[in-house]
Write a protein that holds these residues in place. Sequence first.
Motif, mmCIF file in Angstrom:
data_model
loop_
_atom_site.group_PDB
_atom_site.id
_atom_site.type_symbol
_atom_site.label_atom_id
_atom_site.label_comp_id
_atom_site.label_asym_id
_atom_site.label_seq_id
_atom_site.Cartn_x
_atom_site.Cartn_y
_atom_site.Cartn_z
ATOM 1 N N LEU A 174 4.806 2.572 7.598
ATOM 2 C CA LEU A 174 4.833 3.714 9.094
ATOM 3 C C LEU A 174 4.086 5.247 8.221
ATOM 4 N N SER A 175 4.142 5.556 6.360
ATOM 5 C CA SER A 175 3.714 5.855 5.850
ATOM 6 C C SER A 175 2.114 6.481 5.735
ATOM 7 N N ASN A 176 1.905 4.205 5.513
ATOM 8 C CA ASN A 176 0.458 4.153 5.895
ATOM 9 C C ASN A 176 0.067 4.469 6.273
ATOM 10 N N ALA A 177 0.113 4.341 7.861
ATOM 11 C CA ALA A 177 -0.301 4.273 9.539
ATOM 12 C C ALA A 177 -0.074 5.673 10.098
ATOM 13 N N TYR A 178 0.554 6.956 9.247
ATOM 14 C CA TYR A 178 0.429 8.492 9.190
ATOM 15 C C TYR A 178 -0.926 8.738 8.495
ATOM 16 N N ALA A 179 -1.041 8.002 7.444
ATOM 17 C CA ALA A 179 -1.919 8.554 6.623
ATOM 18 C C ALA A 179 -3.335 8.513 6.850
ATOM 19 N N ALA A 180 -3.389 6.883 7.682
ATOM 20 C CA ALA A 180 -4.308 6.457 8.047
ATOM 21 C C ALA A 180 -4.738 7.584 9.680
ATOM 22 N N LEU A 181 -3.448 7.779 10.116
ATOM 23 C CA LEU A 181 -3.994 8.886 11.572
ATOM 24 C C LEU A 181 -4.754 10.064 10.871
ATOM 25 N N ALA A 185 1.410 -1.581 -0.144
ATOM 26 C CA ALA A 185 0.154 -0.049 0.150
ATOM 27 C C ALA A 185 0.486 1.042 -0.047
ATOM 28 N N THR A 186 -0.219 2.210 -0.520
ATOM 29 C CA THR A 186 0.470 3.672 -0.476
ATOM 30 C C THR A 186 -0.074 4.553 -0.255
ATOM 31 N N PRO A 187 0.167 5.711 0.931
ATOM 32 C CA PRO A 187 -0.611 6.959 1.256
ATOM 33 C C PRO A 187 -1.616 7.141 1.066
ATOM 34 N N HIS A 221 1.718 -4.476 6.854
ATOM 35 C CA HIS A 221 2.619 -5.080 6.661
ATOM 36 C C HIS A 221 4.433 -3.910 6.034
ATOM 37 N N ASP A 222 5.324 -4.309 6.383
ATOM 38 C CA ASP A 222 6.385 -3.466 5.861
ATOM 39 C C ASP A 222 7.532 -4.407 4.919
ATOM 40 N N GLY A 245 7.224 -8.802 7.705
ATOM 41 C CA GLY A 245 7.314 -8.309 8.586
ATOM 42 C C GLY A 245 6.029 -7.140 8.579
ATOM 43 N N ASN A 246 5.403 -6.787 10.317
ATOM 44 C CA ASN A 246 4.161 -5.831 10.162
ATOM 45 C C ASN A 246 5.450 -5.057 10.842
ATOM 46 N N LEU A 247 4.441 -3.864 10.611
ATOM 47 C CA LEU A 247 4.718 -2.085 11.046
ATOM 48 C C LEU A 247 5.330 -2.749 12.606
ATOM 49 N N ALA A 248 6.207 -2.385 12.720
ATOM 50 C CA ALA A 248 7.381 -2.526 14.357
ATOM 51 C C ALA A 248 5.756 -1.657 15.113
ATOM 52 N N THR A 249 5.753 -2.385 16.190
ATOM 53 C CA THR A 249 5.250 -1.346 17.398
ATOM 54 C C THR A 249 5.950 -0.311 17.802
ATOM 55 N N GLU A 250 7.629 -0.357 18.085
ATOM 56 C CA GLU A 250 8.457 0.566 18.654
ATOM 57 C C GLU A 250 8.268 1.466 17.517
ATOM 58 N N ASP A 251 8.676 1.425 16.234
ATOM 59 C CA ASP A 251 8.285 2.574 14.899
ATOM 60 C C ASP A 251 7.095 3.537 15.309
#
Length: 312
Positions: free
Chosen positions: A226-233, A192-194, A219-220, A258-264
Amino acid sequence: MRQPQLERQGGLPSSVTIYEVGPRDGLQNEPATLPTEVKVEFIERLVAAGLPVIEVTSFVHPKWVPQLADASEVLDRIDPAGQVRMPVLVPNDRGLDRALEAGVRSIAIFGSATESFARKNLNRSVDEQFAMFEPTVRRARDHGLDVRAYVSMCFGDPWEGDVPVEQVVSIGKRLYDLGASELSIGDTIGVATPGHVRALLAGFADAGLGVEHLAVHFHDTYGQALSNAYAALEAGVRTFDASAGGLGGCPYSPGATGNLATEDLVWMLHGLGIETGVDLASVVRTSRWLADLMGRPSTSRVVRALSAGTSS
Ligand code: HMG
Ligand code: MG
């Protein structure tokens, strides 16, 4: 241990929920099966680190995912009905029987947006998956369980290529409408992309399923999680799936890493002043401990940076 410098940004929430999938998604794809006591300690460490929801294992067919064949033994040694919500994957009635026996209070069904993955992952067609899930969700709800629904291959499929937004929305909504409290949108192969994330969230909103009902599961594989998570946020999503140390993948989806890392994710959220309740240093220590046991470094950039000795 170093923390990100705080710079708040307008329009974002004050807190979000991290739905930790490390013990399930993280361990289901490992070449080696970890001993039950290591899984239990992993879960206990995640609880101590403040993760509010931890998907602890799967009640799928043990021949399909031998890495998690000890699901009942793991549950015997933790408290699935305690303060921290501990869902498990359940595909069918047999899985639900096993989950109920283990005292589980929260389950997740997992459907596919594509025919190819439905067959590979569930041995069913898309329509047949609904026939399998429907009685299971009904019975789970009758027992007072919470039910999450996943929809996989939302942004691309290894066999079919692009997956139309309308197809994902239609199948995702059908899964949610079985009686789920939340739909987690899965980018199983990490493509995916944002802009695609925003388009899909808008598609769900048009179909009457707003962001308050949705979680995102990135998944990463292509480095976009992380960019996708930010777009969703920014689009209003408040529940984010992530895996400690970036573990994860699906054995029935070639190339899924792997999944998006919790720490990232936590590093970004805390830098934005968004509360998660998670203690970053504790999760990093947990991922380092597990990486040492597995004999290879974590893929999480934050774990690696904070373990390098120069930035902590
Ligand atoms: P099947 O072979 O079609 O099963 O598998 P069946 O319904 O024909 O039953 C065959 C036998 O298996 C029967 O036993 C059942 O009792 C037994 P028999 O009568 O022959 O002695 N059986 C079970 N035993 C224990 N636990 C069970 C169970 N179910 C049936 N739950 C099935 C169908 C769905 C079970 C199989 O395909 C399966 O287990 N699939 C799971 C695959 C999986 O776990 N994939 C990874 C998780 S999904 C994922 O990672 C994506 C996600 O992260 C989101 C994303 O990233 O997109 C969630
Ligand atoms: Mg996954």
